[in-house]
Design a protein around this motif. Structure first.
Motif, PDB file in Angstrom:
ATOM      1  N   ALA A 179      14.591  -2.019   6.303  1.00 41.29           N
ATOM      2  CA  ALA A 179      14.337  -1.730   7.519  1.00 41.29           C
ATOM      3  C   ALA A 179      13.022  -1.920   8.014  1.00 41.29           C
ATOM      4  N   ARG A 180      12.060  -1.653   6.984  1.00 39.29           N
ATOM      5  CA  ARG A 180      10.608  -1.717   7.410  1.00 39.29           C
ATOM      6  C   ARG A 180       9.820  -2.701   6.655  1.00 39.29           C
ATOM      7  N   ALA A 181      10.589  -3.731   6.493  1.00 32.21           N
ATOM      8  CA  ALA A 181       9.893  -4.801   5.668  1.00 32.21           C
ATOM      9  C   ALA A 181       8.725  -5.424   6.303  1.00 32.21           C
ATOM     10  N   ARG A 188       0.640  -4.408   3.734  1.00 32.90           N
ATOM     11  CA  ARG A 188       0.131  -4.814   2.130  1.00 32.90           C
ATOM     12  C   ARG A 188      -0.981  -5.845   2.303  1.00 32.90           C
ATOM     13  N   LYS A 189      -0.936  -6.583   3.387  1.00 36.24           N
ATOM     14  CA  LYS A 189      -1.977  -7.690   3.611  1.00 36.24           C
ATOM     15  C   LYS A 189      -3.138  -6.906   4.029  1.00 36.24           C
ATOM     16  N   SER A 290       0.202   3.711   5.691  1.00 36.48           N
ATOM     17  CA  SER A 290       1.513   3.411   5.192  1.00 36.48           C
ATOM     18  C   SER A 290       1.389   3.255   3.415  1.00 36.48           C
ATOM     19  N   VAL A 291       0.287   4.008   3.017  1.00 35.49           N
ATOM     20  CA  VAL A 291       0.072   3.660   1.678  1.00 35.49           C
ATOM     21  C   VAL A 291       1.169   4.069   0.610  1.00 35.49           C
ATOM     22  N   GLY A 297       6.849  -0.159  -2.175  1.00 38.28           N
ATOM     23  CA  GLY A 297       7.244  -1.909  -2.331  1.00 38.28           C
ATOM     24  C   GLY A 297       7.020  -2.427  -3.591  1.00 38.28           C
ATOM     25  N   GLU A 298       5.909  -2.074  -4.261  1.00 40.80           N
ATOM     26  CA  GLU A 298       5.438  -2.567  -5.382  1.00 40.80           C
ATOM     27  C   GLU A 298       6.281  -2.275  -6.547  1.00 40.80           C
TER      28      GLU A 298
END
Length: 386
Positions: A179-181, A188-189, A290-291, A297-298
């Motif tokens: 959903a939050r991709a 991340r960038k 959003s750490v 995600g990692e």
């Protein structure tokens, strides 16, 4: 098959070689490993008497383990003996169960059920908490209770979000259904442009010894005084169990750092083909970036790259978990008692108390219930996972 009852810590310790081999070949989860349960007994279970049922075949090979313990309580001037899972309090163990040799599950479970029936004079209530609702042991105990006319109470416990992966699935394919991709990729960038950005994984004994205090620090920052991990006994448990699990490659701590300072952490448990997200923490000053999302995600990226077939968030249905998962398991608590016994009366009394509370909640205005919940939360430590 022969069933024995392990009652002495030295005999529990002696199972260190056989138990892990059996656990690796079975459907048991990481919370049923010898390492997790022995560590729990050392730090949190000494007030209980060991009651571990082991099943061996004709050759003496370990074919099954039901890791139980006896706890005695005073009740109405009497003595009540609870037979419970090891590891069922304080540390969030999900999917507690019997450890059974593949191919022999039915015969081993039958032997365990018969052993419980033979030892009924030693306990009043058999309480098995946080079992997968689909566990074969749940069905078997239900059948044995009906056959003997014993009482069985089943109540829901927790919901556990999880995601399964297709063989060879890529991280990009996974992101296509997350959903939050977009938010994850954008954040991340941003982190990649920051000085000293790094994501590290501690897996070896020494690395984990250095990372665990950082995890405790970040968890405390996230939860403050509401963290169940603040208790010295709980921290001692993890300081013992993490090195034990690391020897088998079952523990990992992720740290996300900026300019040399860790700002987020994930404590993961690895067993079989399942990657489990056990707990996490982060510096609240970094929440707007959003750490937590980036680090989760990692962990998904690694789970896919390393060939895991499942990612399990364990107990709790927080919103951030639903962003990544489609499946949901439930856990249950079973209570088994004999008719007209003290255990039966106690279980019924507690059930009536729960029913009374529910009736009262249904009768009270929602506004008043909200104030009650807030009042209770103010003095209650956080028991769930962040």
């Amino acid at each position: 098959m022969r069933v024995d009852v392990i009652r002495e810590p030295r005999d529990f310790l002696a199972l260190r070689g056989e138990w892990p081999r059996l656990c690796e070949s079975s459907r048991a989860r990481v919370f049923n490993t010898w390492e997790w349960l022995f560590g729990w007994y050392q730090h949190l279970g000494r007030h209980r008497q060991l009651f571990i049922l082991t099943v061996r075949d004709e050759a003496g090979v370990l074919a099954g383990v039901l890791p139980l313990s006896l706890e005695e309580q005073r009740w109405g001037g009497g003595r009540l003996r609870w037979l419970r899972f090891l590891g069922d309090e304080g540390v969030g163990s999900d999917y507690l169960d019997a450890v059974l040799r593949p191919g022999d599950e039915a015969s081993v479970m039958e032997a365990l059920a018969e052993a419980l029936a033979r030892t009924w004079r030693e306990w009043d209530v058999l309480e098995l908490s946080d079992m997968d609702s689909l566990s074969p042991l749940v069905t078997l105990l239900g059948a044995h209770c009906r056959a003997r006319g014993w009482n069985l109470e089943s109540t829901g416990r927790n919901r556990c979000p999880y995601e399964t992966f297709e063989v060879g699935e890529s991280f990009d394919t996974l992101l296509a259904r997350v959903a939050r991709a977009d938010n994850y990729l954008r954040r991340r960038k941003w982190f990649e442009r920051q000085r000293g950005f790094a994501i590290t994984k501690a897996e070896g004994r020494e690395e984990l010894a250095r990372a665990l205090p950082e995890f405790f620090r970040l968890h405390a920052l996230r939860w403050g005084g509401r963290s169940a991990l603040e208790a010295p006994s709980i921290q001692s448990f993890h300081q013992t169990v993490v090195p034990l699990l690391s020897e088998a490659g079952k523990a990992r701590i992720y740290l996300l750092s900026v300019e040399g300072r860790a700002v987020a952490s994930v404590y993961a448990l690895l067993h079989g083909r399942t990657f489990s997200y056990y707990n996490a923490g982060y510096d609240p000053e970094w929440k707007a970036r959003s750490v937590g999302l980036v680090l989760v995600g990692e962990t998904f990226r690694d789970a896919l790259a390393e060939g895991f077939s499942e990612y399990d968030f364990l107990r709790g249905v927080e919103a951030y978990k639903s962003d990544w998962t489609r499946g949901l398991r439930t856990t249950v608590r079973l209570r088994m008692t004999r008719p007209a016994s003290l255990g039966t009366w106690v279980v019924r009394a507690q059930a009536l108390e729960r029913t009374g509370r529910q009736v009262l909640r249904n009768a009270l205005p929602e506004e008043l219930l909200t104030h009650v919940r807030r009042w209770r939360a103010m003095g209650r430590p956080e028991q769930g996972r962040c």
